[in-house]
Design an enzyme around this catalytic site. Structure first.
Site, short mmCIF file in Angstrom:
data_model
loop_
_atom_site.label_atom_id
_atom_site.label_comp_id
_atom_site.label_asym_id
_atom_site.label_seq_id
_atom_site.Cartn_x
_atom_site.Cartn_y
_atom_site.Cartn_z
N CYS A 254 -7.13 6.73 4.71
CA CYS A 254 -6.23 6.86 6.17
C CYS A 254 -6.62 8.64 6.36
CB CYS A 254 -4.93 6.79 6.02
SG CYS A 254 -4.08 7.07 7.68
N GLN B 139 0.75 -1.35 -0.15
CA GLN B 139 0.04 0.19 -0.11
C GLN B 139 0.98 1.16 0.04
OE1 GLN B 139 -2.36 1.69 3.35
NE2 GLN B 139 -4.27 1.14 2.03
#
Length: 341
Positions: free
Chosen positions: A96, A66
């Protein structure tokens, strides 16, 4: 595109949790789960110690890296590095909400900039042959979720995204901590289901609040895959059900005790390389949750694994706490007086 089977079950990228030790152990529990690294920023990949940050054991595959970033050229360069390291996939973090990503204007901030996300995806797709995917929220702050999610998804897919992983909550960039953002915003599974109906040919997996196999199986009636996070970490036994119930294949190990036994050679190899036992066993603290002796197991590991020179005997001793408690319980049941009529 990734296939539906490839995204049918995945363990989410989790900062400070899904490191190489955690992933290796999870692979012992499921051969079919798709595993993800902790998020790495493009700067760390391009300028950092790549071997330390990105090396992994081939046993962990299929494994995705990621990435966090918002500059297409930098993401393309970082994706190329990931491909050179033989990762199976590159995943762009668009979900996030931490201060770190807000300061860098990436992560969940990108929900507000679907066109930029599209540019990022295209740059990575042009640079690599491995799949490029997106993990996103359903919106941030005061965005209207359906509009925000569909705009982000459409730009991503138009620019070549191979799959979408949707955390079915908004992220609040102001007013909630990252921890609160994992629980406080309400879940909207139905919105993700509508996205799948609108994009029937795009592999879409759902994430958020799923902790039991029955819930996972229910979601697979509406989407192609399920990604779980903290449930895999706090109750790894869930992963032992994945291969049999979701893929029709035998679990790689019969039970958690056998999984620990299979983990021991890896632990020994890491210790000989200078790794501390606690850095490995911290990922096992939820292993026997709900079983007799689980508390003693956690306490013993927490107190003894941090000691200098702690080795596999420390882990085995902690596991023996559970074995002994299970044996005591079984013996007690054998001597219970029979019911009388």
């Amino acid at each position: 595109m990734l296939t539906n089977q490839e995204i049918r079950f995945a363990v989410a990228p989790m900062m400070d949790w899904t490191d190489r030790h955690c992933r290796y152990f999870h692979r012992l529990l499921s051969r079919r789960a798709r595993l993800y690294t902790e998020m790495l920023t493009t700067g760390a990949v391009i300028h950092g110690d790549r071997t330390r940050l990105m090396a992994f054991d081939p046993f962990e595959q299929p494994l995705a890296l990621q990435l966090g970033g918002a500059e297409p050229a930098e993401l393309a360069k970082a994706a190329s590095v990931a491909e050179d390291f033989r990762y199976s996939e590159v995943n762009l973090n668009v979900g996030c909400p931490s201060d770190r990503v807000q300061n860098g204007a990436f992560g969940a901030c990108l929900m507000r900039e679907p066109a930029l996300v599209g540019d990022c995806i295209k740059a990575m797709k042009d640079a690599v042959a491995i799949p490029v995917t997106v993990k996103c929220r359903i919106g941030v702050d005061d965005q209207e979720p359906e509009q925000a999610l569909f705009a982000l998804a459409e730009e991503s897919v138009a620019n070549g995204a191979d799959a979408l992983f949707v955390h079915a909550r908004k992220a609040w960039l102001k007013g909630l901590s990252p921890k609160e953002n994992r629980d406080v915003p309400p879940l909207d599974y139905a919105l993700v289901h509508r996205l799948k109906r609108a994009l029937p040919d795009v592999p879409i997996a759902i994430n958020g609040g799923l902790t039991r196999m029955a819930q996972i199986e229910e979601q697979l009636n509406f989407v192609d895959g399920v990604m779980i996070g903290r449930a895999a970490y706090h109750d790894p036994a869930l992963l032992l059900e994945v291969d049999s119930r979701l893929f029709g294949e035998a679990a790689p190990t019969a039970d958690l005790f056998e999984a620990v036994d299979a983990f021991l050679p890896y632990v020994e190899r890491q210790l000989t390389k200078g790794e501390r036992l606690a850095a490995i066993t911290r990922h096992l603290l939820g292993l026997f949750v709900g079983m007799p002796g689980a508390r003693s197991f956690r306490r013993r590991l927490a107190l003894e694994a941090i000691k200098p020179g702690a080795g596999v005997e420390t882990l085995l001793g902690a596991v023996d706490e559970v074995r002994a408690a299970v044996a005591r319980l079984a013996a007690a049941k054998l001597v219970e007086p029979a019911e009388t009529g």
